[in-house]
Design a protein around this motif. Structure first.
Motif, PDB file in Angstrom:
ATOM      1  N   TYR A 135       0.813  -1.216   0.000  1.00  0.00           N
ATOM      2  CA  TYR A 135       0.000   0.000   0.000  1.00  0.00           C
ATOM      3  C   TYR A 135       0.847   1.267   0.000  1.00  0.00           C
ATOM      4  N   SER A 136       2.153   1.133   0.090  1.00  0.00           N
ATOM      5  CA  SER A 136       3.041   2.297   0.015  1.00  0.00           C
ATOM      6  C   SER A 136       2.886   3.056  -1.305  1.00  0.00           C
ATOM      7  N   ILE A 143       0.897   7.887  -4.555  1.00  0.00           N
ATOM      8  CA  ILE A 143      -0.129   8.463  -5.437  1.00  0.00           C
ATOM      9  C   ILE A 143      -0.813   9.632  -4.730  1.00  0.00           C
ATOM     10  N   HIS A 144      -1.080   9.490  -3.427  1.00  0.00           N
ATOM     11  CA  HIS A 144      -1.651  10.620  -2.680  1.00  0.00           C
ATOM     12  C   HIS A 144      -0.798  11.865  -2.896  1.00  0.00           C
ATOM     13  N   GLY A 145       0.518  11.724  -2.743  1.00  0.00           N
ATOM     14  CA  GLY A 145       1.415  12.869  -2.890  1.00  0.00           C
ATOM     15  C   GLY A 145       1.365  13.465  -4.283  1.00  0.00           C
ATOM     16  N   LEU A 147       7.226  11.713  -0.671  1.00  0.00           N
ATOM     17  CA  LEU A 147       8.012  11.343  -1.847  1.00  0.00           C
ATOM     18  C   LEU A 147       7.200  11.570  -3.125  1.00  0.00           C
ATOM     19  N   GLY A 148       5.926  11.186  -3.107  1.00  0.00           N
ATOM     20  CA  GLY A 148       5.069  11.434  -4.270  1.00  0.00           C
ATOM     21  C   GLY A 148       4.935  12.915  -4.566  1.00  0.00           C
ATOM     22  N   PHE A 149       4.787  13.722  -3.525  1.00  0.00           N
ATOM     23  CA  PHE A 149       4.690  15.173  -3.677  1.00  0.00           C
ATOM     24  C   PHE A 149       5.969  15.711  -4.321  1.00  0.00           C
ATOM     25  N   TRP A 150       7.121  15.267  -3.818  1.00  0.00           N
ATOM     26  CA  TRP A 150       8.408  15.704  -4.349  1.00  0.00           C
ATOM     27  C   TRP A 150       8.566  15.279  -5.813  1.00  0.00           C
TER      28      TRP A 150
END
Length: 188
Positions: free
Chosen positions: A56-57, A62-64, A133-136
């Motif tokens: 689920y990581s 994906i959220h980010g 990490l996703g946001f970055w």
């Protein structure tokens, strides 16, 4: 030009407060076995959502990616640090809701996750790190690459574990018997 460290400090404080809330709410710091694994491979196993990273990581990454896009569209004039702090706040709020007794019970009754315990505090904090990490990545990648990454993560998890962000949301909000039966094949 100096960067304002305040939003980054606020982000850390939000994560710390979320972890403290989860501990105060009775969530375990680590898995009941006492082990801390870098990767836990069994999405339906007894220690799912109990270790550093799991299947689920990618959903949290994906959220980010999605938070970056949504905040860029909604409040593009807000400095990046504050947009990140908002993303952290939303992700931490989700972690608190996701680990509430009501939502854990919903997962147990509406999905194939009959023995779901909720996240450990350690896993919850790492979920926030995956969102970060996703946001970055969204900040650095062209839009097409962010979209491709979302599609890749969803396809990968659906193919390998018969679950992913979209199916998780679907089954939590509007359970579909056919999907639950399809997922049960992987869980058995």
């Amino acid at each position: 030009m100096t960067r304002n460290p305040f939003p980054w400090l606020v982000s850390l404080l939000v994560v710390a407060a979320s972890a403290a809330w989860l501990l105060a709410d009775g969530r375990a710091l680590v898995a009941p076995s006492g082990r801390i694994l870098l990767w836990y491979n069994d999405p339906w196993g007894p220690e799912g959502s109990q270790h550093l990273f799991d299947w689920y990581s990618p959903s949290h990454m994906i959220h980010g990616l999605l938070f970056y896009a949504a905040l860029w569209l909604a409040v593009w004039r807000l400095p990046l640090g504050w947009r990140f702090a908002l993303a952290v706040l939303v992700e931490c709020a989700w972690e608190l809701v996701e680990n509430s007794d009501a939502v854990i019970e919903r997962y147990r009754t509406a999905t194939v996750s009959k023995d779901y315990l909720g996240d450990t505090v350690l896993n919850s904090v790492m979920d926030v790190a995956c969102m970060a990490l996703g946001f970055w990545l969204a900040r650095r990648l062209p839009v097409w690459a962010s979209v491709a990454l979302i599609l890749f993560f969803e396809a990968l998890t659906v193919w390998l574990i018969r679950d992913g962000l979209a199916l998780n949301v679907l089954m939590l909000l509007w359970p579909v018997d056919a999907v639950r039966d399809w997922q049960a094949v992987a869980a058995s």
